[in-house]
Design a protein around this motif. Structure first.
Motif, PDB file in Angstrom:
ATOM      1  N   GLY A  13       0.808  -1.208   0.000  1.00 44.96           N
ATOM      2  CA  GLY A  13       0.000   0.000   0.000  1.00 44.96           C
ATOM      3  C   GLY A  13       0.842   1.259   0.000  1.00 44.96           C
ATOM      4  O   GLY A  13       0.560   2.208  -0.741  1.00 44.96           O
ATOM      5  N   VAL A  14       1.885   1.279   0.814  1.00 46.41           N
ATOM      6  CA  VAL A  14       2.765   2.454   0.872  1.00 46.41           C
ATOM      7  C   VAL A  14       3.524   2.634  -0.435  1.00 46.41           C
ATOM      8  O   VAL A  14       3.647   3.746  -0.964  1.00 46.41           O
ATOM      9  N   ALA A  15       4.058   1.535  -0.989  1.00 45.90           N
ATOM     10  CA  ALA A  15       4.818   1.633  -2.234  1.00 45.90           C
ATOM     11  C   ALA A  15       3.947   2.125  -3.378  1.00 45.90           C
ATOM     12  O   ALA A  15       4.360   2.970  -4.191  1.00 45.90           O
ATOM     13  N   ALA A  16       2.712   1.621  -3.460  1.00 44.55           N
ATOM     14  CA  ALA A  16       1.808   2.065  -4.524  1.00 44.55           C
ATOM     15  C   ALA A  16       1.468   3.544  -4.362  1.00 44.55           C
ATOM     16  O   ALA A  16       1.506   4.312  -5.333  1.00 44.55           O
ATOM     17  N   ALA A  17       1.136   3.957  -3.137  1.00 42.77           N
ATOM     18  CA  ALA A  17       0.801   5.359  -2.898  1.00 42.77           C
ATOM     19  C   ALA A  17       1.977   6.265  -3.219  1.00 42.77           C
ATOM     20  O   ALA A  17       1.809   7.318  -3.867  1.00 42.77           O
ATOM     21  N   ALA A  18       3.173   5.883  -2.802  1.00 45.68           N
ATOM     22  CA  ALA A  18       4.360   6.707  -3.062  1.00 45.68           C
ATOM     23  C   ALA A  18       4.634   6.819  -4.554  1.00 45.68           C
ATOM     24  O   ALA A  18       4.968   7.909  -5.056  1.00 45.68           O
ATOM     25  N   GLN A  19       4.481   5.727  -5.287  1.00 46.45           N
ATOM     26  CA  GLN A  19       4.745   5.778  -6.722  1.00 46.45           C
ATOM     27  C   GLN A  19       3.711   6.631  -7.444  1.00 46.45           C
ATOM     28  O   GLN A  19       4.044   7.332  -8.411  1.00 46.45           O
ATOM     29  N   LEU A  64      11.281   1.617  -4.260  1.00 45.62           N
ATOM     30  CA  LEU A  64      11.011   2.319  -5.509  1.00 45.62           C
ATOM     31  C   LEU A  64      11.619   1.566  -6.670  1.00 45.62           C
ATOM     32  O   LEU A  64      12.835   1.352  -6.713  1.00 45.62           O
ATOM     33  N   ASP A  65      10.794   1.171  -7.615  1.00 45.36           N
ATOM     34  CA  ASP A  65      11.253   0.331  -8.715  1.00 45.36           C
ATOM     35  C   ASP A  65      12.265   1.050  -9.594  1.00 45.36           C
ATOM     36  O   ASP A  65      13.118   0.408 -10.208  1.00 45.36           O
ATOM     37  N   ASP A  66      12.189   2.373  -9.655  1.00 45.68           N
ATOM     38  CA  ASP A  66      13.081   3.124 -10.536  1.00 45.68           C
ATOM     39  C   ASP A  66      14.289   3.710  -9.805  1.00 45.68           C
ATOM     40  O   ASP A  66      15.103   4.397 -10.412  1.00 45.68           O
ATOM     41  N   VAL A  67      14.419   3.479  -8.505  1.00 40.91           N
ATOM     42  CA  VAL A  67      15.568   3.986  -7.734  1.00 40.91           C
ATOM     43  C   VAL A  67      16.121   2.833  -6.899  1.00 40.91           C
ATOM     44  O   VAL A  67      15.854   2.721  -5.704  1.00 40.91           O
ATOM     45  N   PRO A  68      16.904   1.936  -7.516  1.00 37.62           N
ATOM     46  CA  PRO A  68      17.325   0.712  -6.830  1.00 37.62           C
ATOM     47  C   PRO A  68      18.191   0.925  -5.599  1.00 37.62           C
ATOM     48  O   PRO A  68      18.245   0.056  -4.731  1.00 37.62           O
ATOM     49  N   PRO A 434      11.454  -7.203  -4.076  1.00 34.67           N
ATOM     50  CA  PRO A 434      11.734  -6.951  -5.497  1.00 34.67           C
ATOM     51  C   PRO A 434      10.535  -7.192  -6.411  1.00 34.67           C
ATOM     52  O   PRO A 434      10.338  -6.445  -7.377  1.00 34.67           O
ATOM     53  N   GLU A 435       9.736  -8.222  -6.127  1.00 33.04           N
ATOM     54  CA  GLU A 435       8.563  -8.472  -6.951  1.00 33.04           C
ATOM     55  C   GLU A 435       7.409  -7.550  -6.575  1.00 33.04           C
ATOM     56  O   GLU A 435       6.728  -6.996  -7.462  1.00 33.04           O
ATOM     57  N   LEU A 436       7.180  -7.357  -5.279  1.00 33.21           N
ATOM     58  CA  LEU A 436       6.058  -6.529  -4.857  1.00 33.21           C
ATOM     59  C   LEU A 436       6.211  -5.082  -5.309  1.00 33.21           C
ATOM     60  O   LEU A 436       5.224  -4.427  -5.639  1.00 33.21           O
ATOM     61  N   ARG A 437       7.441  -4.579  -5.322  1.00 35.39           N
ATOM     62  CA  ARG A 437       7.593  -3.183  -5.757  1.00 35.39           C
ATOM     63  C   ARG A 437       7.303  -3.050  -7.253  1.00 35.39           C
ATOM     64  O   ARG A 437       6.821  -2.005  -7.708  1.00 35.39           O
ATOM     65  N   ARG A 438       7.575  -4.100  -8.051  1.00 37.23           N
ATOM     66  CA  ARG A 438       7.245  -4.042  -9.469  1.00 37.23           C
ATOM     67  C   ARG A 438       5.734  -4.093  -9.678  1.00 37.23           C
ATOM     68  O   ARG A 438       5.188  -3.377 -10.521  1.00 37.23           O
ATOM     69  N   PHE A 439       5.060  -4.958  -8.908  1.00 35.46           N
ATOM     70  CA  PHE A 439       3.603  -4.978  -8.990  1.00 35.46           C
ATOM     71  C   PHE A 439       3.019  -3.636  -8.547  1.00 35.46           C
ATOM     72  O   PHE A 439       2.075  -3.124  -9.160  1.00 35.46           O
ATOM     73  N   SER A 440       3.570  -3.060  -7.478  1.00 33.46           N
ATOM     74  CA  SER A 440       3.079  -1.772  -6.984  1.00 33.46           C
ATOM     75  C   SER A 440       3.294  -0.675  -8.005  1.00 33.46           C
ATOM     76  O   SER A 440       2.432   0.191  -8.205  1.00 33.46           O
ATOM     77  N   PHE A 441       4.438  -0.697  -8.672  1.00 40.47           N
ATOM     78  CA  PHE A 441       4.716   0.311  -9.695  1.00 40.47           C
ATOM     79  C   PHE A 441       3.777   0.150 -10.891  1.00 40.47           C
ATOM     80  O   PHE A 441       3.264   1.131 -11.443  1.00 40.47           O
ATOM     81  N   ARG A 463       8.740  10.495 -13.910  1.00 41.20           N
ATOM     82  CA  ARG A 463       8.457  10.216 -12.509  1.00 41.20           C
ATOM     83  C   ARG A 463       9.313  11.114 -11.629  1.00 41.20           C
ATOM     84  O   ARG A 463      10.493  11.317 -11.889  1.00 41.20           O
ATOM     85  N   LEU A 464       8.675  11.633 -10.587  1.00 40.89           N
ATOM     86  CA  LEU A 464       9.436  12.404  -9.610  1.00 40.89           C
ATOM     87  C   LEU A 464      10.438  11.497  -8.949  1.00 40.89           C
ATOM     88  O   LEU A 464      10.122  10.388  -8.536  1.00 40.89           O
ATOM     89  N   ARG A 465      11.660  11.938  -8.836  1.00 40.92           N
ATOM     90  CA  ARG A 465      12.702  11.112  -8.257  1.00 40.92           C
ATOM     91  C   ARG A 465      13.226  11.767  -6.981  1.00 40.92           C
ATOM     92  O   ARG A 465      13.437  12.965  -6.925  1.00 40.92           O
ATOM     93  N   MET A 466      13.495  10.953  -5.990  1.00 40.81           N
ATOM     94  CA  MET A 466      14.081  11.449  -4.754  1.00 40.81           C
ATOM     95  C   MET A 466      15.596  11.458  -4.902  1.00 40.81           C
ATOM     96  O   MET A 466      16.196  10.437  -5.189  1.00 40.81           O
ATOM     97  N   THR A 467      16.176  12.593  -4.712  1.00 36.11           N
ATOM     98  CA  THR A 467      17.636  12.677  -4.783  1.00 36.11           C
ATOM     99  C   THR A 467      18.211  12.391  -3.412  1.00 36.11           C
ATOM    100  O   THR A 467      17.530  12.491  -2.402  1.00 36.11           O
ATOM    101  N   PRO A 468      19.511  12.049  -3.322  1.00 37.88           N
ATOM    102  CA  PRO A 468      20.111  11.813  -2.011  1.00 37.88           C
ATOM    103  C   PRO A 468      19.961  13.005  -1.077  1.00 37.88           C
ATOM    104  O   PRO A 468      19.831  12.853   0.117  1.00 37.88           O
TER     105      PRO A 468
END
Length: 474
Positions: A13-19, A64-68, A434-441, A463-468
């Protein structure tokens, strides 16, 4: 402004909402409903014990699927001297998930995020969307609902919930307070010998339990550990081809023997299968899947889902000391004896019955994925309305390729989706990050397109990306 309600604020739920928040879309209200105030914790990350480490290294745990490397950045921003191959506590990971959500919310003022602490008791179709009833008596109206409930407590054993007092039996090992023997020198029985049983055994020892801790499961198999040092990946992923579960396992054993003969580690072979597991599972018919569940899954799980090196060594230490005892057998009876319990079990491969005298029992058989045996108001309500159905293999929730829930006529429900470990019924590899974040994305991308206003020409990859640097602003 359209409204999306996400039921459950564990990892999925959190990963989907964040994405969705990071998508760049606007004009959408997201309501995250969770039974407890601890968002991002769920069953897995609610523990505060330093002995409960993640079963995967930091480098594999980005939400985050796009920020490993996102989780690695977070750990280092918290002054942890770690590498991508390090293992850290689950409690820290729960904090990370909260920060992922908070940071995504700050980065997109064009969407509204609300957090509600309550239990969803009913979901009813309403127009083109749905109406949700909450345990506090309030209602919500949604254009779309995402079911993101994760792991449910174990299914009850022997109806012990009805026959034993809470002081002597804990059906949910993660629901505090886990029953502790009033006398730390008495014996405790853990039903199960997998990852949950290891967690509970270590927690009991940490809290000062000195008496015997018995672990009883059908086969007496124990989880294996990750190696202290990371293993180099195989040059190419191993594919076993197709066949029955027996044929696949025979091929796997042969590959392992060949690799070990060359000086390799069996873990590398098992890990190289990961890209193929979903295809292998989907290629099996229902009969073959049930054969796998009955005859292969216990051995597969102990090799595939491994303990952090430190956790494994700690567990083996107490096992070697003799405080922990492993029994392979089938529970046959539990009887009261004064303030204690007598537990009878039939040892595997033997007709004889053995008995144990214990002061308490903890159900550690693992999460319940059988929706027919999940006793919650929401699941019962969805089943009564025939809005959800289990897969033919007997567990999980059926969805289509877009993660829309299939009703009991196997028709997709336009306003209802699911993401979480119950996807295991169709994809098998659907319980780890690793799989759940891809489904969430995947789900987040569809929800953004379906419900939000997306700037013209932005495309789905803007996609908005979080920088360090963003992590340092918390």
């Amino acid at each position: 402004m359209k409204t999306l309600v996400i039921v459950g604020a564990g990892f999925s739920g959190v990963a989907a909402a964040a994405q969705i928040l990071r998508s760049g879309g606007t004009n959408l209200r997201i309501i995250l409903v969770n039974r407890t105030q601890a968002m991002g914790r769920g069953m897995a990350y609610g523990t505060n014990s330093p002995l409960h480490l993640l079963n995967a290294s930091i480098g594999k745990m980005s939400a985050l699927d796009d920020v490993p490397e996102d989780f690695l950045r977070f750990c280092r921003s918290r002054h942890h001297n770690v590498e991508s191959t390090s293992y850290v506590s689950r409690s820290l990971y729960g904090s990370y998930l909260n920060d992922v959500l908070d940071s995504a919310e700050r980065l997109n003022p064009g969407m509204q995020l609300s957090r509600i602490v309550a239990e969803v008791t009913q979901v009813q179709p309403c127009g083109d969307g749905a109406r949700l009833e909450l345990s506090d008596g309030s209602t919500l109206e949604a254009d779309h609902v995402v079911l993101a409930f994760g792991n449910f407590p174990p299914a009850d054993c022997f109806n012990l919930n009805k026959t034993l007092r809470p002081e002597t039996y804990a059906n949910d090992p993660w629901k505090p307070p886990t029953c502790m023997a009033s006398d730390p020198d008495t014996a405790v029985l853990l039903i199960g010998s997998g990852l949950t049983a290891v967690d509970m055994a270590l927690q009991l020892v940490q809290k000062g339990h000195r008496g015997p801790i018995h672990l009883l499961s059908r086969r007496g198999l124990l989880p294996l550990g990750h190696p202290p040092a990371a293993i180099a990946p195989l040059p190419a992923p191993v594919h076993l081809g197709r066949g029955s579960p027996r044929q696949l396992m025979a091929t796997l054993r042969k590959r392992v023997e060949e690799h070990q003969h060359q000086g390799g580690d069996w873990r590398a072979v098992v890990d190289s299968l990961r890209p193929w597991v979903q295809k292998l599972w989907c290629a099996m018919d229902t009969t073959q899947q049930r054969q796998f569940l009955r005859h292969v899954q216990p051995w597969w799980d102990v090799h595939r889902h491994r303990l952090a090196p430190a956790t494994f060594e700690h567990f083996r230490h107490h096992l070697d000391r003799g405080q922990l005892a492993i029994h392979a057998g089938r529970l046959t009876n539990v009887a009261l004896l004064g303030e204690g319990l007598i537990v009878d079990f039939q040892r595997r491969g033997d007709q004889a019955t053995e008995s144990l005298k214990v002061s308490s029992i903890i159900n550690c058989t693992g999460p319940n994925l059988d929706i027919q045996r999940v006793d919650t108001p929401l699941v019962n309500n969805l089943l009564e309305q025939r809005l959800i159905s289990a897969a033919p293999c007997g567990f999980g929730i059926l969805v289509d390729e877009q993660l829309r829930v299939l009703d009991q006529q196997h028709q997709p429900i336009p306003w209802l989706s699911y993401v979480g470990p119950m996807l295991k019924a169709q994809y098998w590899e659907a319980t780890a990050v690793p799989e759940l974040r891809r489904f969430s994305f995947k789900l987040a991308t569809r929800m953004t397109t379906l419900l939000a206003d997306v700037p013209a020409g932005s495309g789905q990859d803007s996609r908005l990306r979080m920088t360090p640097q963003k992590w340092g602003e918390n």
